[in-house]
Design a protein around this motif. Structure first.
Motif, PDB file in Angstrom:
ATOM      1  N   PHE A 183       0.951  -1.259  -0.164  1.00 13.04           N
ATOM      2  CA  PHE A 183      -0.132  -0.048  -0.054  1.00 13.04           C
ATOM      3  C   PHE A 183       0.755   1.385   0.195  1.00 13.04           C
ATOM      4  N   GLY A 184       0.313   2.437  -0.112  1.00 12.90           N
ATOM      5  CA  GLY A 184       0.983   3.880  -0.043  1.00 12.90           C
ATOM      6  C   GLY A 184       0.354   4.503   1.120  1.00 12.90           C
ATOM      7  N   HIS A 185      -0.354   5.816   0.586  1.00 12.58           N
ATOM      8  CA  HIS A 185      -0.977   6.883   1.515  1.00 12.58           C
ATOM      9  C   HIS A 185      -0.239   7.204   2.589  1.00 12.58           C
ATOM     10  N   THR A 186       0.369   6.614   3.130  1.00  9.66           N
ATOM     11  CA  THR A 186       1.156   7.236   4.578  1.00  9.66           C
ATOM     12  C   THR A 186       2.764   7.168   4.150  1.00  9.66           C
ATOM     13  N   PRO A 187       2.891   8.361   4.054  1.00  9.24           N
ATOM     14  CA  PRO A 187       4.530   8.542   3.502  1.00  9.24           C
ATOM     15  C   PRO A 187       5.227   7.939   4.602  1.00  9.24           C
ATOM     16  N   THR A 188       6.448   7.155   3.952  1.00 10.25           N
ATOM     17  CA  THR A 188       7.138   6.213   4.917  1.00 10.25           C
ATOM     18  C   THR A 188       8.096   6.910   5.781  1.00 10.25           C
ATOM     19  N   SER A 194      13.740   7.272   9.580  1.00  9.67           N
ATOM     20  CA  SER A 194      15.097   6.881   9.226  1.00  9.67           C
ATOM     21  C   SER A 194      14.830   6.354   7.455  1.00  9.67           C
ATOM     22  N   CYS A 195      13.555   6.056   7.261  1.00 10.49           N
ATOM     23  CA  CYS A 195      13.176   5.606   5.813  1.00 10.49           C
ATOM     24  C   CYS A 195      12.644   6.573   4.918  1.00 10.49           C
ATOM     25  N   LYS A 196      13.198   7.800   5.112  1.00 13.36           N
ATOM     26  CA  LYS A 196      12.697   8.863   4.241  1.00 13.36           C
ATOM     27  C   LYS A 196      13.022   8.348   2.978  1.00 13.36           C
ATOM     28  N   GLY A 197      12.229   8.566   1.806  1.00 15.68           N
ATOM     29  CA  GLY A 197      12.456   8.213   0.345  1.00 15.68           C
ATOM     30  C   GLY A 197      12.452   6.570   0.034  1.00 15.68           C
ATOM     31  N   ARG A 198      12.383   5.852   1.145  1.00 20.04           N
ATOM     32  CA  ARG A 198      12.580   4.287   0.923  1.00 20.04           C
ATOM     33  C   ARG A 198      11.147   3.774   1.404  1.00 20.04           C
ATOM     34  N   ALA A 199      10.938   2.657   0.795  1.00 27.11           N
ATOM     35  CA  ALA A 199       9.972   1.761   1.135  1.00 27.11           C
ATOM     36  C   ALA A 199      10.185   1.466   2.794  1.00 27.11           C
ATOM     37  N   VAL A 200       9.080   1.112   3.524  1.00 25.84           N
ATOM     38  CA  VAL A 200       9.098   0.493   4.800  1.00 25.84           C
ATOM     39  C   VAL A 200       8.492  -0.900   4.758  1.00 25.84           C
ATOM     40  N   ILE A 206       4.045  -4.074   3.150  1.00 27.53           N
ATOM     41  CA  ILE A 206       5.166  -3.166   2.506  1.00 27.53           C
ATOM     42  C   ILE A 206       4.531  -1.782   2.243  1.00 27.53           C
ATOM     43  N   CYS A 207       4.842  -0.744   2.548  1.00 20.90           N
ATOM     44  CA  CYS A 207       4.479   0.790   2.142  1.00 20.90           C
ATOM     45  C   CYS A 207       5.440   1.437   1.276  1.00 20.90           C
ATOM     46  N   ILE A 208       5.005   1.783  -0.025  1.00 21.98           N
ATOM     47  CA  ILE A 208       5.737   2.421  -1.084  1.00 21.98           C
ATOM     48  C   ILE A 208       5.464   3.907  -1.142  1.00 21.98           C
ATOM     49  N   ASP A 209       4.818   4.501  -0.445  1.00 21.37           N
ATOM     50  CA  ASP A 209       4.629   6.019  -0.529  1.00 21.37           C
ATOM     51  C   ASP A 209       5.981   6.522   0.036  1.00 21.37           C
TER      52      ASP A 209
END
Length: 233
Positions: A183-188, A194-200, A206-209
């Motif tokens: 999913f996305g919606h919530t910026p990582t 520590s995951c700015k610009g990266r998936a969590v 897995i969050c991909i926003d």
């Protein structure tokens, strides 16, 4: 190959196409975009039209597309805000959309032929809220925001639009044990600074926003092998 992106938020079309070129995306591949193509950036409608024209792509509805659908009345007789009665639910829907970056999308749609507008809104009305698929033996659930009010025995068709479009998980949230929720919606950045610009990733989702709405280049996730693609464009 099966690819997933999310929350493009009006990302420049040429850069979006460059990302697809860099992953060698072809007619033999398939791309899912997990909602929020529109708003905030100027090219949301352009990317939406591109998705509509390509048979090997699928948009899942995001909360920003839902806000757009709720304001379809703006374009029923041509966009003339001075002559559109804004009261009650209409006023609230308009305020919610414009306060969340909708003005740039309204401007992009202004002047569009009524027949094309109808086609665009019908496409969004038919966009699914979720998608289940199996890739290389691994099961996935794709949604815009994850699974609100989650219960492992609860059928996906029983989740509401609010559960699937507005949910905000935390890093302690768990979903299905036998399939990965993407999913996305919530910026990582909000999930883990520590995951700015990266998936969590967790054991179940897995969050991909990664924050394209704030200017970060969106990432691509390949479901075949869970490889993450990042670019500096």
């Amino acid at each position: 190959m099966i690819y997933v992106m999310s929350d493009l938020h009006g990302y420049p079309t040429q850069k979006f196409l460059k990302i697809l070129e860099n992953i060698n995306f072809s007619n033999e591949d398939f791309l899912y975009v997990l909602g929020d193509v529109v708003d905030r950036g100027a090219d949301g409608v352009k990317i939406l039209k591109w998705l509509m024209q390509n048979k090997n792509t699928q948009l899942l509805l995001g909360n920003h597309e839902l806000m757009m659908l709720n304001c379809e009345f703006l374009f029923e007789d041509g966009y003339d805000l001075a002559n559109i009665p804004l009261y009650g639910k209409r006023r609230n829907d308009y305020a919610v959309w414009t306060s969340n970056g909708g003005l740039v999308t309204i401007d992009a749609l202004n002047g569009t032929r009524s027949s094309e507008l109808k086609y665009i809104f019908e496409y969004l009305k038919n966009a699914p809220l979720y998608k289940e698929l199996t890739v290389n033996g691994r099961k996935f659930v794709l949604t815009h925001s994850g699974l609100g009010n989650f219960h492992k025995e609860k059928p996906l068709e029983e989740y509401s639009a609010t559960d699937l479009l507005w949910h905000r998980p935390t890093c302690y949230t768990d979903y299905f044990e036998d399939k990965t929720t993407v999913f996305g919606h919530t910026p990582t950045l909000l999930l883990d600074p520590s995951c700015k610009g990266r998936a969590v990733r967790t054991e179940t989702w897995i969050c991909i926003d990664v924050g394209a709405g704030s200017g970060i280049t969106p990432m691509v996730l390949r479901l075949d092998d869970l490889k993450e693609f990042y670019f500096d464009l």
